[in-house]
Design a protein around this motif. Structure first.
Motif, PDB file in Angstrom:
ATOM      1  N   ASP A  10       0.578  -1.343  -0.149  1.00  0.00           N
ATOM      2  CA  ASP A  10       0.018  -0.304   0.405  1.00  0.00           C
ATOM      3  C   ASP A  10       0.971   1.184   0.029  1.00  0.00           C
ATOM      4  N   GLU A  11       2.220   0.992  -1.155  1.00  0.00           N
ATOM      5  CA  GLU A  11       2.792   2.662  -0.678  1.00  0.00           C
ATOM      6  C   GLU A  11       3.821   2.814  -1.702  1.00  0.00           C
ATOM      7  N   ALA A  12       4.061   3.842  -2.214  1.00  0.00           N
ATOM      8  CA  ALA A  12       4.487   4.048  -4.230  1.00  0.00           C
ATOM      9  C   ALA A  12       6.143   4.442  -3.626  1.00  0.00           C
ATOM     10  N   MET A  13       7.232   3.786  -3.940  1.00  0.00           N
ATOM     11  CA  MET A  13       8.267   4.702  -3.567  1.00  0.00           C
ATOM     12  C   MET A  13       8.945   6.009  -5.242  1.00  0.00           C
ATOM     13  N   LEU A  14       9.399   6.817  -3.998  1.00  0.00           N
ATOM     14  CA  LEU A  14       9.544   7.664  -5.038  1.00  0.00           C
ATOM     15  C   LEU A  14      11.040   7.829  -5.128  1.00  0.00           C
ATOM     16  N   ILE A  15      11.822   7.210  -5.968  1.00  0.00           N
ATOM     17  CA  ILE A  15      12.803   7.928  -6.036  1.00  0.00           C
ATOM     18  C   ILE A  15      13.949   8.883  -6.724  1.00  0.00           C
ATOM     19  N   SER A  16      13.992   9.983  -6.310  1.00  0.00           N
ATOM     20  CA  SER A  16      14.778  11.019  -6.961  1.00  0.00           C
ATOM     21  C   SER A  16      15.835  10.964  -6.846  1.00  0.00           C
ATOM     22  N   GLY A  21      14.880   8.838 -17.339  1.00  0.00           N
ATOM     23  CA  GLY A  21      13.589   8.197 -17.310  1.00  0.00           C
ATOM     24  C   GLY A  21      12.262   9.042 -16.529  1.00  0.00           C
ATOM     25  N   MET A  22      12.826   9.741 -15.803  1.00  0.00           N
ATOM     26  CA  MET A  22      11.538  10.801 -15.042  1.00  0.00           C
ATOM     27  C   MET A  22      10.805  11.384 -15.437  1.00  0.00           C
ATOM     28  N   GLY A  23      11.634  11.995 -16.730  1.00  0.00           N
ATOM     29  CA  GLY A  23      10.544  12.142 -17.392  1.00  0.00           C
ATOM     30  C   GLY A  23      10.620  14.254 -16.969  1.00  0.00           C
ATOM     31  N   THR A  24       9.078  14.210 -16.930  1.00  0.00           N
ATOM     32  CA  THR A  24       8.796  15.973 -16.320  1.00  0.00           C
ATOM     33  C   THR A  24       8.883  15.869 -14.851  1.00  0.00           C
ATOM     34  N   ALA A  25       8.755  14.422 -14.233  1.00  0.00           N
ATOM     35  CA  ALA A  25       8.358  14.478 -12.875  1.00  0.00           C
ATOM     36  C   ALA A  25       9.808  14.704 -11.544  1.00  0.00           C
ATOM     37  N   PRO A  26       9.697  15.489 -11.038  1.00  0.00           N
ATOM     38  CA  PRO A  26      11.063  15.031  -9.885  1.00  0.00           C
ATOM     39  C   PRO A  26      11.579  13.798  -9.243  1.00  0.00           C
ATOM     40  N   PHE A  27      10.639  13.260  -9.286  1.00  0.00           N
ATOM     41  CA  PHE A  27      11.409  11.868  -9.279  1.00  0.00           C
ATOM     42  C   PHE A  27      10.885  10.734  -9.752  1.00  0.00           C
ATOM     43  N   ARG A  28      11.345   9.216  -9.902  1.00  0.00           N
ATOM     44  CA  ARG A  28      11.038   7.826 -10.842  1.00  0.00           C
ATOM     45  C   ARG A  28       9.869   7.412  -9.065  1.00  0.00           C
ATOM     46  N   VAL A  29       8.541   6.792 -10.112  1.00  0.00           N
ATOM     47  CA  VAL A  29       7.772   6.360  -9.344  1.00  0.00           C
ATOM     48  C   VAL A  29       7.809   4.664  -9.374  1.00  0.00           C
ATOM     49  N   VAL A  30       7.880   4.107  -8.165  1.00  0.00           N
ATOM     50  CA  VAL A  30       7.771   2.887  -8.647  1.00  0.00           C
ATOM     51  C   VAL A  30       7.027   1.843  -6.783  1.00  0.00           C
ATOM     52  N   THR A  31       6.076   1.047  -7.851  1.00  0.00           N
ATOM     53  CA  THR A  31       5.315   0.704  -6.849  1.00  0.00           C
ATOM     54  C   THR A  31       4.938  -0.931  -7.542  1.00  0.00           C
ATOM     55  N   GLY A  32       4.633  -1.805  -6.431  1.00  0.00           N
ATOM     56  CA  GLY A  32       4.307  -3.413  -6.308  1.00  0.00           C
ATOM     57  C   GLY A  32       6.006  -4.088  -6.678  1.00  0.00           C
ATOM     58  N   HIS A  33       6.654  -3.269  -7.209  1.00  0.00           N
ATOM     59  CA  HIS A  33       8.091  -3.752  -6.667  1.00  0.00           C
ATOM     60  C   HIS A  33       9.128  -3.353  -6.402  1.00  0.00           C
ATOM     61  N   GLY A  34      10.435  -4.126  -6.428  1.00  0.00           N
ATOM     62  CA  GLY A  34      12.070  -3.484  -5.829  1.00  0.00           C
ATOM     63  C   GLY A  34      12.199  -2.714  -6.858  1.00  0.00           C
ATOM     64  N   ALA A  35      13.672  -1.773  -6.714  1.00  0.00           N
ATOM     65  CA  ALA A  35      14.822  -1.378  -7.314  1.00  0.00           C
ATOM     66  C   ALA A  35      15.541  -1.531  -6.776  1.00  0.00           C
ATOM     67  N   PHE A  36      16.608  -1.013  -7.608  1.00  0.00           N
ATOM     68  CA  PHE A  36      18.421  -0.888  -7.333  1.00  0.00           C
ATOM     69  C   PHE A  36      18.026   1.445  -6.910  1.00  0.00           C
ATOM     70  N   VAL A  37      18.750   1.269  -5.695  1.00  0.00           N
ATOM     71  CA  VAL A  37      19.048   3.015  -5.039  1.00  0.00           C
ATOM     72  C   VAL A  37      21.226   2.956  -4.656  1.00  0.00           C
ATOM     73  N   LEU A  38      20.801   3.600  -5.763  1.00  0.00           N
ATOM     74  CA  LEU A  38      22.593   3.964  -5.662  1.00  0.00           C
ATOM     75  C   LEU A  38      22.125   4.991  -3.938  1.00  0.00           C
ATOM     76  N   ILE A  74     -15.650  11.703   5.249  1.00  0.00           N
ATOM     77  CA  ILE A  74     -15.511  10.981   3.719  1.00  0.00           C
ATOM     78  C   ILE A  74     -13.804  10.003   3.685  1.00  0.00           C
ATOM     79  N   ALA A  75     -14.100   9.428   3.325  1.00  0.00           N
ATOM     80  CA  ALA A  75     -13.089   8.375   2.604  1.00  0.00           C
ATOM     81  C   ALA A  75     -12.321   8.138   1.900  1.00  0.00           C
ATOM     82  N   PHE A  76     -10.967   8.384   1.109  1.00  0.00           N
ATOM     83  CA  PHE A  76     -10.513   8.737   0.054  1.00  0.00           C
ATOM     84  C   PHE A  76      -9.071   8.004   0.541  1.00  0.00           C
ATOM     85  N   LYS A  77      -7.751   7.921  -0.934  1.00  0.00           N
ATOM     86  CA  LYS A  77      -6.668   7.960  -1.121  1.00  0.00           C
ATOM     87  C   LYS A  77      -6.403   8.797  -2.010  1.00  0.00           C
ATOM     88  N   VAL A  78      -4.921   8.024  -2.537  1.00  0.00           N
ATOM     89  CA  VAL A  78      -3.884   8.648  -3.188  1.00  0.00           C
ATOM     90  C   VAL A  78      -4.295   7.552  -4.542  1.00  0.00           C
TER      91      VAL A  78
END
Length: 387
Positions: A10-16, A21-38, A74-78
């Motif tokens: 239930d989390e999104a990993m934001l790598i900055s 590969g990030m395009g116009t976003a200031p960070f890379r979004v990773v959900t459902g799997h892992g990633a190498f972070v230097l 109100i019940a909400f989420k991202v």
């Protein structure tokens, strides 16, 4: 593993820290799997995607100018899409609790706006319409900040001390009370009718029960009378059957006893009598045979002895005549007659001995004549005189 990061379900990993590969976003979004972070060169942050809740407690003025206090949840989420995660991350990543605060403010503003265009009657009677309009008007604004609303529940609407809602409900209450009274009256009437019907049914039931009981009593009495009448006859028949059975049993017992006596006494007695008779017959036959054998032996022996003694007897008889004065009148014939008489006397003595011993006597006319006279008859030549 060193440098490998995995977000929670239930989390999104934001790598900055990198531009590739990030395009116009200031960070890379990773959900459902892992990633190498230097390390040092990249920075990782996590944005929650779980369900959140915001409460609204706002005083709103209706179209009629009546102030109402409305409470809602109100019940909400991202949002799950990448764009919503980027929008929410840019606004709430540093302070994610602000999502609930901002959501409550947004809905409070839309709630005041919509209630201001409605009457108290519409708000009270059409709560679902109110919630739907608030959701529709806030959807665009919530999507801009990367949030999606799952539900809006209006918990309560209160007019404070004005009593408008209570007054609005009074006619309905009166109507409801009137309907309740009518319903109560009808229920009372129906209850009374039901009680009367039940009483009639009870009376009918009691009458039918009495009739049935009377019929049953009559049937019982009739059955008892028939049983009382049939009792002695049945008892007599039963006794007669018992006597017949006892008689048959006695006859069978007598026959069995008779067969037993025949087998135990008569048959053994007859066998014993037959044995005794056979033994007696055999014994009698044996004695008869022995007697006949003995008699035959004695007769033969006696005859032999008498024959052997016959000359002696004749001699003795002749010796008795030795001193006698015998006058022979007929000469030589007279002497012959004397000798014949001596022999005849010897034979007579032999017959007497045989008779005394049970020996049959000699038969014939000559012997009978000799036993009858005791002396020889004289011939016509002349008598013989012995002195």
């Amino acid at each position: 593993m060193f440098g490998y990061r995995v977000p929670a379900p239930d989390e999104a990993m934001l790598i900055s820290g990198g531009r590739r590969g990030m395009g116009t976003a200031p960070f890379r979004v990773v959900t459902g799997h892992g990633a190498f972070v230097l390390p040092i060169f990249r920075k990782t942050r996590f944005l929650t995607l779980a369900m959140c809740e915001a409460e609204v407690d706002e005083t709103c003025v209706t179209k009629q100018g009546i102030a109402l206090t409305v409470r809602a949840v109100i019940a909400f989420k991202v949002g799950n899409d990448k764009e919503s995660i980027i929008n929410a991350g840019q606004r709430f990543l540093s302070d994610q609790d602000q999502m609930a605060v901002l959501t409550g403010r947004i809905f409070a503003g839309h709630l005041r706006s919509i209630i201001g265009s409605m009457t108290v009657e519409e708000i009270v009677t059409e709560r679902q319409k109110l919630a739907t309009e608030v959701l529709e008007t806030s959807k665009t604004e919530m999507g801009t900040i990367g949030l999606s609303v799952d539900s809006l529940q209006i918990q309560s609407i209160d007019d404070g001390q004005t009593g408008y809602i209570a007054a609005m409900a009074a006619p309905h209450k009166a109507a409801i009370q009137r309907q309740a009274q009518i319903a109560q009256a009808m229920a009372t009437q129906q209850s009374a009718e039901a009680q009367q019907a039940a009483a009639r049914n009870q009376a009918e039931y009691q009458r039918q029960t009495a009739v049935v009981q009377a019929q049953y009593s009559a049937e019982v009495e009739r059955a008892q009378a028939e049983a009382a009448q049939a009792g002695p006859l049945a008892q007599a028949q039963a006794q007669q059957e018992v006597l017949l059975a006892q008689t048959e049993l006695a006859q069978r017992a007598a026959e069995l006893r008779q067969q037993q006596l025949v087998a135990e006494i008569v048959k053994p007695a007859e066998a014993e009598a037959e044995r005794i008779r056979v033994l007696a017959t055999a014994e009698a036959n044996r004695m008869k045979i022995q007697a006949e054998a003995a008699a035959s032996y004695d007769r033969v022996a006696l005859d032999r002895m008498l024959i052997d003694q016959l000359p002696l007897i004749v001699k003795e008889a002749a010796n008795g005549l030795a001193g006698a004065n015998v006058n022979v009148l007929n000469g030589a014939d007279g002497l012959s007659e004397i000798a014949a008489g001596l022999v005849s006397q010897g034979l007579t003595i032999l017959d007497s001995v045989r008779a005394n011993l049970g020996t049959p006597q000699s038969t014939g006319d000559d012997k009978h004549q000799q036993r009858g006279g005791g002396a020889p008859n004289r011939r016509e030549g002349g008598p013989i005189e012995i002195e």
